[in-house]
Design a protein around this motif. Structure first.
Motif, PDB file in Angstrom:
ATOM      1  N   MET A 177       0.823  -1.215   0.000  1.00  0.00           N
ATOM      2  CA  MET A 177       0.000   0.000   0.000  1.00  0.00           C
ATOM      3  C   MET A 177       0.852   1.260   0.000  1.00  0.00           C
ATOM      4  SD  MET A 177      -3.233  -0.846   2.506  1.00  0.00           S
ATOM      5  CE  MET A 177      -2.250  -1.027   3.989  1.00  0.00           C
ATOM      6  N   ASP A 178       0.309   2.325  -0.570  1.00  0.00           N
ATOM      7  CA  ASP A 178       0.948   3.641  -0.554  1.00  0.00           C
ATOM      8  C   ASP A 178       0.124   4.599   0.302  1.00  0.00           C
ATOM      9  OD1 ASP A 178       2.990   2.882  -2.370  1.00  0.00           O
ATOM     10  OD2 ASP A 178       1.582   3.125  -4.043  1.00  0.00           O
ATOM     11  N   ASP A 179       0.794   5.628   0.817  1.00  0.00           N
ATOM     12  CA  ASP A 179       0.112   6.674   1.565  1.00  0.00           C
ATOM     13  C   ASP A 179      -0.764   6.097   2.686  1.00  0.00           C
ATOM     14  OD1 ASP A 179      -0.559   9.287   2.195  1.00  0.00           O
ATOM     15  OD2 ASP A 179      -2.294   9.316   0.838  1.00  0.00           O
ATOM     16  N   VAL A 180      -0.165   5.273   3.526  1.00  0.00           N
ATOM     17  CA  VAL A 180      -0.893   4.613   4.611  1.00  0.00           C
ATOM     18  C   VAL A 180      -1.019   5.561   5.801  1.00  0.00           C
ATOM     19  CG1 VAL A 180      -0.939   2.606   6.138  1.00  0.00           C
ATOM     20  CG2 VAL A 180       0.001   2.398   3.829  1.00  0.00           C
ATOM     21  N   ASP A 181      -2.176   5.572   6.425  1.00  0.00           N
ATOM     22  CA  ASP A 181      -2.404   6.426   7.595  1.00  0.00           C
ATOM     23  C   ASP A 181      -1.443   6.032   8.727  1.00  0.00           C
ATOM     24  OD1 ASP A 181      -4.631   8.390   8.779  1.00  0.00           O
ATOM     25  OD2 ASP A 181      -4.078   6.941  10.339  1.00  0.00           O
ATOM     26  N   PRO A 182      -0.872   7.015   9.432  1.00  0.00           N
ATOM     27  CA  PRO A 182       0.080   6.702  10.518  1.00  0.00           C
ATOM     28  C   PRO A 182      -0.495   5.769  11.584  1.00  0.00           C
ATOM     29  CG  PRO A 182       0.157   9.033   9.996  1.00  0.00           C
ATOM     30  CD  PRO A 182      -0.975   8.461   9.196  1.00  0.00           C
ATOM     31  N   SER A 183      -1.809   5.852  11.828  1.00  0.00           N
ATOM     32  CA  SER A 183      -2.411   4.999  12.864  1.00  0.00           C
ATOM     33  C   SER A 183      -2.315   3.522  12.493  1.00  0.00           C
ATOM     34  CB  SER A 183      -3.878   5.379  13.093  1.00  0.00           C
ATOM     35  OG  SER A 183      -4.662   5.117  11.937  1.00  0.00           O
ATOM     36  N   VAL A 184      -2.328   3.221  11.186  1.00  0.00           N
ATOM     37  CA  VAL A 184      -2.218   1.830  10.732  1.00  0.00           C
ATOM     38  C   VAL A 184      -0.785   1.334  10.942  1.00  0.00           C
ATOM     39  CG1 VAL A 184      -2.497   0.236   8.793  1.00  0.00           C
ATOM     40  CG2 VAL A 184      -4.074   2.166   9.067  1.00  0.00           C
ATOM     41  N   HIS A 185       0.188   2.163  10.554  1.00  0.00           N
ATOM     42  CA  HIS A 185       1.588   1.830  10.819  1.00  0.00           C
ATOM     43  C   HIS A 185       1.805   1.636  12.317  1.00  0.00           C
ATOM     44  CE1 HIS A 185       3.747   2.083   7.018  1.00  0.00           C
ATOM     45  NE2 HIS A 185       3.040   3.159   6.683  1.00  0.00           N
ATOM     46  N   SER A 186       1.268   2.557  13.089  1.00  0.00           N
ATOM     47  CA  SER A 186       1.456   2.547  14.540  1.00  0.00           C
ATOM     48  C   SER A 186       0.953   1.250  15.167  1.00  0.00           C
ATOM     49  CB  SER A 186       0.734   3.747  15.153  1.00  0.00           C
ATOM     50  OG  SER A 186       0.850   3.740  16.560  1.00  0.00           O
ATOM     51  N   THR A 187      -0.281   0.858  14.828  1.00  0.00           N
ATOM     52  CA  THR A 187      -0.849  -0.355  15.425  1.00  0.00           C
ATOM     53  C   THR A 187      -0.117  -1.608  14.959  1.00  0.00           C
ATOM     54  OG1 THR A 187      -2.939  -1.458  15.969  1.00  0.00           O
ATOM     55  CG2 THR A 187      -2.648  -0.800  13.677  1.00  0.00           C
ATOM     56  N   TYR A 188       0.375  -1.594  13.693  1.00  0.00           N
ATOM     57  CA  TYR A 188       1.118  -2.749  13.192  1.00  0.00           C
ATOM     58  C   TYR A 188       2.432  -2.920  13.950  1.00  0.00           C
ATOM     59  CZ  TYR A 188       4.166  -5.591  10.333  1.00  0.00           C
ATOM     60  OH  TYR A 188       5.071  -6.556   9.932  1.00  0.00           O
ATOM     61  N   TYR A 189       3.201  -1.837  14.061  1.00  0.00           N
ATOM     62  CA  TYR A 189       4.504  -1.943  14.721  1.00  0.00           C
ATOM     63  C   TYR A 189       4.360  -2.191  16.220  1.00  0.00           C
ATOM     64  CZ  TYR A 189       6.813  -0.615  10.405  1.00  0.00           C
ATOM     65  OH  TYR A 189       7.277  -0.605   9.113  1.00  0.00           O
ATOM     66  N   TRP A 190       3.281  -1.674  16.813  1.00  0.00           N
ATOM     67  CA  TRP A 190       3.063  -1.957  18.232  1.00  0.00           C
ATOM     68  C   TRP A 190       2.817  -3.454  18.436  1.00  0.00           C
ATOM     69  CZ3 TRP A 190       4.027  -0.552  22.858  1.00  0.00           C
ATOM     70  CH2 TRP A 190       3.315  -1.104  23.937  1.00  0.00           C
ATOM     71  N   LEU A 191       1.971  -4.022  17.595  1.00  0.00           N
ATOM     72  CA  LEU A 191       1.678  -5.451  17.704  1.00  0.00           C
ATOM     73  C   LEU A 191       2.944  -6.276  17.482  1.00  0.00           C
ATOM     74  CD1 LEU A 191       0.675  -8.318  16.256  1.00  0.00           C
ATOM     75  CD2 LEU A 191      -0.464  -7.481  18.308  1.00  0.00           C
ATOM     76  N   CYS A 192       3.764  -5.879  16.488  1.00  0.00           N
ATOM     77  CA  CYS A 192       5.036  -6.577  16.235  1.00  0.00           C
ATOM     78  C   CYS A 192       5.931  -6.527  17.474  1.00  0.00           C
ATOM     79  CB  CYS A 192       5.774  -5.947  15.065  1.00  0.00           C
ATOM     80  SG  CYS A 192       5.069  -6.336  13.470  1.00  0.00           S
ATOM     81  N   SER A 193       6.004  -5.352  18.081  1.00  0.00           N
ATOM     82  CA  SER A 193       6.871  -5.204  19.260  1.00  0.00           C
ATOM     83  C   SER A 193       6.392  -6.094  20.398  1.00  0.00           C
ATOM     84  CB  SER A 193       6.924  -3.740  19.706  1.00  0.00           C
ATOM     85  OG  SER A 193       5.709  -3.332  20.297  1.00  0.00           O
ATOM     86  N   GLN A 194       5.085  -6.166  20.592  1.00  0.00           N
ATOM     87  CA  GLN A 194       4.548  -6.980  21.685  1.00  0.00           C
ATOM     88  C   GLN A 194       4.736  -8.473  21.430  1.00  0.00           C
ATOM     89  OE1 GLN A 194       3.506  -5.366  24.677  1.00  0.00           O
ATOM     90  NE2 GLN A 194       4.657  -3.989  23.369  1.00  0.00           N
ATOM     91  N   TYR A 195       4.625  -8.864  20.155  1.00  0.00           N
ATOM     92  CA  TYR A 195       4.868 -10.264  19.810  1.00  0.00           C
ATOM     93  C   TYR A 195       6.310 -10.647  20.137  1.00  0.00           C
ATOM     94  CZ  TYR A 195       5.924 -14.367  17.003  1.00  0.00           C
ATOM     95  OH  TYR A 195       6.369 -15.611  16.603  1.00  0.00           O
ATOM     96  N   HIS A 196       7.267  -9.797  19.733  1.00  0.00           N
ATOM     97  CA  HIS A 196       8.677 -10.095  19.985  1.00  0.00           C
ATOM     98  C   HIS A 196       9.023  -9.977  21.473  1.00  0.00           C
ATOM     99  CE1 HIS A 196       9.687 -10.667  15.839  1.00  0.00           C
ATOM    100  NE2 HIS A 196       9.190  -9.498  15.499  1.00  0.00           N
ATOM    101  N   LYS A 197       8.275  -9.152  22.189  1.00  0.00           N
ATOM    102  CA  LYS A 197       8.487  -9.062  23.639  1.00  0.00           C
ATOM    103  C   LYS A 197       8.126 -10.385  24.306  1.00  0.00           C
ATOM    104  CE  LYS A 197       7.075  -6.484  27.771  1.00  0.00           C
ATOM    105  NZ  LYS A 197       6.226  -5.383  28.300  1.00  0.00           N
ATOM    106  N   VAL A 198       7.004 -10.952  23.887  1.00  0.00           N
ATOM    107  CA  VAL A 198       6.576 -12.256  24.423  1.00  0.00           C
ATOM    108  C   VAL A 198       7.605 -13.330  24.068  1.00  0.00           C
ATOM    109  CG1 VAL A 198       4.842 -14.073  24.210  1.00  0.00           C
ATOM    110  CG2 VAL A 198       4.117 -11.691  24.447  1.00  0.00           C
ATOM    111  N   CYS A 199       8.169 -13.236  22.866  1.00  0.00           N
ATOM    112  CA  CYS A 199       9.172 -14.216  22.414  1.00  0.00           C
ATOM    113  C   CYS A 199      10.560 -13.932  22.990  1.00  0.00           C
ATOM    114  CB  CYS A 199       9.256 -14.213  20.889  1.00  0.00           C
ATOM    115  SG  CYS A 199       7.730 -14.731  20.071  1.00  0.00           S
ATOM    116  N   GLN A 200      10.692 -12.817  23.734  1.00  0.00           N
ATOM    117  CA  GLN A 200      11.971 -12.393  24.325  1.00  0.00           C
ATOM    118  C   GLN A 200      13.060 -12.190  23.273  1.00  0.00           C
ATOM    119  OE1 GLN A 200      12.837 -15.233  27.520  1.00  0.00           O
ATOM    120  NE2 GLN A 200      11.727 -13.938  28.970  1.00  0.00           N
ATOM    121  N   ASP A 201      12.627 -11.672  22.122  1.00  0.00           N
ATOM    122  CA  ASP A 201      13.570 -11.289  21.070  1.00  0.00           C
ATOM    123  C   ASP A 201      13.823  -9.789  21.237  1.00  0.00           C
ATOM    124  OD1 ASP A 201      14.937 -10.597  18.753  1.00  0.00           O
ATOM    125  OD2 ASP A 201      13.821 -12.004  17.496  1.00  0.00           O
ATOM    126  N   TYR A 202      14.850  -9.459  22.018  1.00  0.00           N
ATOM    127  CA  TYR A 202      15.073  -8.069  22.417  1.00  0.00           C
ATOM    128  C   TYR A 202      15.364  -7.161  21.225  1.00  0.00           C
ATOM    129  CZ  TYR A 202      15.512 -10.262  27.010  1.00  0.00           C
ATOM    130  OH  TYR A 202      15.276 -10.987  28.148  1.00  0.00           O
TER     131      TYR A 202
END
Length: 337
Positions: free
Chosen positions: A100-125
């Motif tokens: 996608m092009d010209d994606v709303d920041p809120s979509v990027h934000s929620t995606y990267y937040w979810l990624c960070s939480q997934y890796h936190k659970v996996c203890q991938d610092y």
């Protein structure tokens, strides 16, 4: 937002015109409503219904709100301990986001937040650190609550210290969120980050003594004590290199040993580790007991480091000016032409 008020508001009011409003705003509202379900499965079922309605609109940019909703489903799955299905949605989300092009920041934000939480659970610092910083790149700090900022700043600091191949702390230290640690019981980790960033081994060891109890309360730091010492020694080496002028990059191993408090043999291992991690490029001369560094990884500089760089640039400008005057004096005809 008390009780199921938002669920009732959606059911008896929003649902009548949901397809006629901005679909991303509709997705935002649906995600907030889903969090009021006490049962995660019920929340997921509700969001899946929302996705079906979004598909039915057949709008051209429907993938954007759908991705936003899917990331909340992935969040529920993660909370339930279903990491496999969560990872599947994360991978699908990455593919969609890249297309996608010209994606709303809120979509990027929620995606990267979810990624960070997934890796936190996996203890991938390292991956947590990278994705959490990307989340902050699409999120205004002012929109976050103080407790949230403090928790995220602490988690980021911990990940920076423990993450493999994270040797640049400047980006985190330059972010406003890190200052939320100041004045809190965990302010010690902020000072440890500063010690690492400047390669100050003495300061780090002193902080370890002063805050021994707080450090002991963090099992991951205790478990990786040896790796932390190796990391700050590498950063000490980087600071030694950075503090020298470009024409003075042949460094005696004994000088490095003195500042890192290591033996010459351990310094050689430290250099090989730095070379293999592509933090520096150069040649170790075992006969002369020196290392010539031809390149060092770029860093985000702190104020003191910027001042040092400025001083060196001033010196260089002075030398260029002196050379120019010399050339003008010796070859006036060449300069005039």
């Amino acid at each position: 937002q008390a009780g199921d008020a938002l669920i009732q508001l959606y059911t008896h009011f929003i649902s009548d015109f949901e397809s006629k409003i901005n679909l991303l705003k509709f997705a935002h509202f649906a995600v907030v409503v889903s969090r009021q379900y006490s049962d995660k499965d019920a929340g997921i079922s509700y969001l899946e219904g929302v996705i079906s309605k979004l598909h039915d609109t057949k709008e051209s940019r429907v993938e954007e709100p759908i991705l936003y909703v899917k990331m909340q489903i992935a969040s529920f799955l993660l909370e339930k301990g279903n990491q496999k299905e969560c990872k599947k949605l994360v991978d699908e989300g990455k593919t969609t986001l890249d297309s996608m092009d010209d994606v709303d920041p809120s979509v990027h934000s929620t995606y990267y937040w979810l990624c960070s939480q997934y890796h936190k659970v996996c203890q991938d610092y390292s991956e947590f650190y990278k994705n959490a910083l990307l989340y902050l790149a699409y999120t205004t700090v002012e929109s976050l609550s103080e407790p949230f900022k403090q928790n995220l700043a602490f988690d980021l600091s911990l990940a920076a210290l423990l993450g493999d191949n994270i040797y640049n702390f400047g980006e985190l230290l330059a972010h406003p969120i890190i200052h939320s640690l100041v004045g809190t019981p965990v302010e010690w980790i902020y000072h440890i980050l500063q010690a690492f960033n400047s390669g100050n081994l003495a300061s780090y060891q002193e902080l370890c003594k002063v805050h021994a109890a707080a450090l002991s309360a963090q099992p991951a730091l205790v478990q990786k004590e040896r790796e932390l010492l190796e990391k700050i020694n590498i950063l000490c080496l980087m600071e030694i290199i950075f503090s020298r002028a470009s024409q003075d990059r042949t460094i005696p191993l004994s000088t490095i040993a003195e500042q890192t408090r290591l033996s010459v043999e351990d310094v050689e291992y430290l250099l090989m580790k730095s070379l293999s991690a592509h933090l520096i490029e150069g040649i170790i001369d075992g006969v002369d007991g020196t290392v010539h560094v031809s390149w060092a990884q770029p860093r985000v500089l702190g104020i003191d480091q910027v001042k040092s760089l400025r001083d060196r640039l001033d010196t260089w400008v002075g030398k260029v000016h002196t050379t120019l005057l010399s050339v003008e004096a010796e070859t006036p005809d060449l300069v005039a032409s």
